[in-house]
Design a protein around this motif. Structure first.
Motif, short mmCIF file in Angstrom:
data_model
loop_
_atom_site.label_atom_id
_atom_site.label_comp_id
_atom_site.label_asym_id
_atom_site.label_seq_id
_atom_site.Cartn_x
_atom_site.Cartn_y
_atom_site.Cartn_z
N SER A 126 -8.52 -0.60 1.98
CA SER A 126 -7.63 -1.48 1.43
C SER A 126 -7.11 -2.90 1.45
O SER A 126 -6.13 -3.12 0.85
CB SER A 126 -6.85 -0.07 0.60
N ILE A 127 -6.76 -3.08 2.28
CA ILE A 127 -5.33 -4.68 2.65
C ILE A 127 -6.61 -4.97 2.74
O ILE A 127 -7.75 -5.40 2.94
CB ILE A 127 -5.31 -4.35 4.61
N THR A 128 -5.70 -6.07 1.67
CA THR A 128 -6.72 -7.44 1.60
C THR A 128 -5.55 -9.15 1.60
O THR A 128 -4.28 -8.10 2.48
CB THR A 128 -6.49 -7.58 -0.25
N PRO A 129 -5.76 -9.95 1.19
CA PRO A 129 -5.23 -10.97 2.29
C PRO A 129 -3.66 -11.46 1.78
O PRO A 129 -2.22 -11.49 1.79
CB PRO A 129 -5.54 -12.31 1.66
N LEU B 195 -2.86 5.00 -2.64
CA LEU B 195 -3.70 5.23 -2.31
C LEU B 195 -4.14 6.81 -1.89
O LEU B 195 -3.09 7.72 -1.04
CB LEU B 195 -4.12 4.80 -0.91
N PRO B 196 -4.60 7.59 -3.00
CA PRO B 196 -4.04 8.95 -3.04
C PRO B 196 -4.91 10.09 -2.01
O PRO B 196 -5.43 9.77 -1.79
CB PRO B 196 -5.22 9.57 -4.36
N ALA B 197 -3.79 10.99 -1.68
CA ALA B 197 -4.22 11.60 -0.66
C ALA B 197 -4.82 12.78 -1.30
O ALA B 197 -4.59 12.96 -1.95
CB ALA B 197 -2.95 11.74 0.35
N ARG C 28 -1.90 14.36 3.93
CA ARG C 28 -1.76 12.97 4.89
C ARG C 28 -2.07 12.11 4.40
O ARG C 28 -3.74 12.32 4.23
CB ARG C 28 -1.77 13.41 5.87
N PRO C 29 -1.67 10.72 4.37
CA PRO C 29 -2.69 9.49 3.81
C PRO C 29 -4.41 9.69 5.07
O PRO C 29 -4.42 10.25 6.27
CB PRO C 29 -1.74 8.31 4.19
N ASP C 30 -4.99 9.14 4.10
CA ASP C 30 -6.63 9.04 4.95
C ASP C 30 -6.33 6.81 5.30
O ASP C 30 -6.46 5.82 4.10
CB ASP C 30 -7.70 8.81 3.76
N LEU D 266 0.94 -0.76 -0.11
CA LEU D 266 0.02 0.09 0.12
C LEU D 266 0.68 1.47 -0.14
O LEU D 266 1.88 1.03 0.64
CB LEU D 266 -0.74 0.24 1.16
N VAL D 267 1.17 1.63 -0.84
CA VAL D 267 1.33 3.67 -1.08
C VAL D 267 0.69 4.18 -1.22
O VAL D 267 -0.33 4.34 -1.67
CB VAL D 267 2.22 2.96 -2.56
#
Ligand code: PLP
Length: 390
Positions: free
Chosen positions: A163-166, A145-147, A154-156, A122-123
């Motif tokens: 957005s975390i997946t296995p 992951l657009p801020a 700053r990131p949300d 994740l970026v």
């Protein structure tokens, strides 16, 4: 006949560096005798402090030209650990430090060590483009992951967790940030660490701009908040703070147990960083006065840039660190066309925002690390381009 040998698919599909494209166009212009204001380069205008150069020259003349110990010369590892421990109120063992060939190698080690093909990282964007392209070269996916500018870029973190997946293995963050100058707050980093612990992810934190901050927010380092066995990986280096871009020296810091794995990979990739350069870097860690003088100069340049962007009516978020400003293209033409036109018509070298993330095609990056005189001339050219009265 089996035909010509081929390159890997991952490499052939990777775009050439977007920043290098602008560099080439700017060089072509200079070769034709036309002026270029180099706002596109993240290159400090300063020479490396003299004492640092002398220390490296001495080491060279003393014959320190052999392979250095794999993880770095003990004196430098010890000094980096002591420096970081002092800054962040921790007690870092020297064995947790691996001296690398620039922060570039530290980041490469971090990603290569933890990603497998098919994994996701994740970026938060906008970001330094290597965070997006290195995972892809490894067959992994960089999930952007657009801020938002209204959040100060700053990131949300709610969105990040969603957005975390296995397949997610790691999060990469950068503070102070290239290209926005945003700084993560203590709460942001605390939440990121908590998330990394809870969800079994690595948190890769690139703090190469740790010394270049302008307030009101203070730089908070991941080492300040992490426990010794946390899955945190610090990427740092000498290029920016000490004006040592050409020395190619950086470091990776992780827990003792994890460092051994990074060291193994580092041995296979580069064996060790340049021996005599490490003696120079050791001296750099005492160059506090020079670092502060450079920081003050960057701050003065930041103020001049901010003033000009305001006068031109360009939207941006005030940079709190690093040496970049990220502005929204004020016309409908988009970042690529805007930067191309600014270079062609006014000699202004900007980097299109799309290089830093898919959603930032309408933005551009302006770097204020270059010499002050050139900066002033370039800002005057920018004001002229926007017809701002003198
Ligand atoms: N990390 C970030 C965020 C950068 O902006 C840069 C260079 O621009 C680097 C790392 C690379 O640093 P080094 O010169 O130490 O490889």
């Amino acid at each position: 006949m089996r035909g010509h040998p081929r390159f890997s698919r991952a490499l052939t599909q990777a775009p050439a560096s977007g920043i290098r494209r602008i560099v080439s166009a700017a060089q072509a212009r200079q070769a034709a005798g036309l002026p270029v204001y180099p706002f596109h380069l993240g290159e400090p205008s300063f020479d490396t402090p003299l004492a640092v150069r002398e220390a490296a020259a001495r080491a060279l003349m003393e014959g320190r030209t052999h392979y250095a110990p794999n993880a770095g010369i003990p004196e430098l590892r010890q000094a980096i650990a002591a420096d970081l421990s002092r800054r962040y109120g921790t007690n870092l063992p020297a064995e947790s430090v691996v001296v690398t060939v620039g922060a570039c190698e530290a980041l490469t080690l971090a990603l290569m060590a933890v990603l497998e093909p098919g994994d996701q990282v994740l970026v938060p964007t906008p970001c330094w483009p290597n965070y997006l392209h290195l995972p892809r070269l490894l067959g992994a996916e960089a999930v952007e992951l657009p801020a938002r500018p209204q959040d100060g870029f700053r990131p949300d973190l709610v969105e990040l967790e969603r957005s975390i997946t296995p397949h997610t293995r790691a999060i990469v963050v950068n503070t102070p940030n290239n290209p926005t100058g945003a700084i993560l707050r203590r709460d942001d980093l605390d939440d990121l660490l908590g998330l990394a612990r809870r969800r079994g992810l690595w948190l890769i934190c690139d703090e190469i701009y740790q010394d270049i901050t302008f307030g009101p927010s203070r730089h908070v380092g991941v080492l300040e908040l992490s426990a010794p066995d946390d899955p945190a990986i610090l990427v740092g280096g000498f290029s920016k703070s000490y004006a040592m871009t050409g020395w190619r020296l950086g470091y990776l810091v992780a827990s003792l147990e994890h460092s051994a794995q990074f060291l193994k990979l580092h041995q296979y990739l580069v064996t060790s960083a340049t021996a005599f350069a490490q003696w120079g870097a050791l001296e750099a860690l005492s160059a506090e006065a020079e670092v502060e003088a450079m920081r003050q100069t960057y701050q003065a340049r930041r103020d001049r840039v901010v003033e000009t962007l305001r006068r031109c009516g360009i939207e941006f978020v005030q940079p709190e660190g690093a040496f970049y400003a990220f502005g929204r293209v004020p016309t409908a033409e988009g970042g690529e066309a805007f930067c191309e036109r600014m270079l062609r018509e006014h000699g202004l070298g900007f980097v299109p925002g799309g290089v830093f993330g898919r959603d930032f095609g309408d933005w551009f990056r302006l770097c204020f690390a270059g010499p002050t005189e050139e900066l002033e001339e370039g800002l005057a050219a920018l004001r002229e381009a926007f017809k701002v009265p003198r």
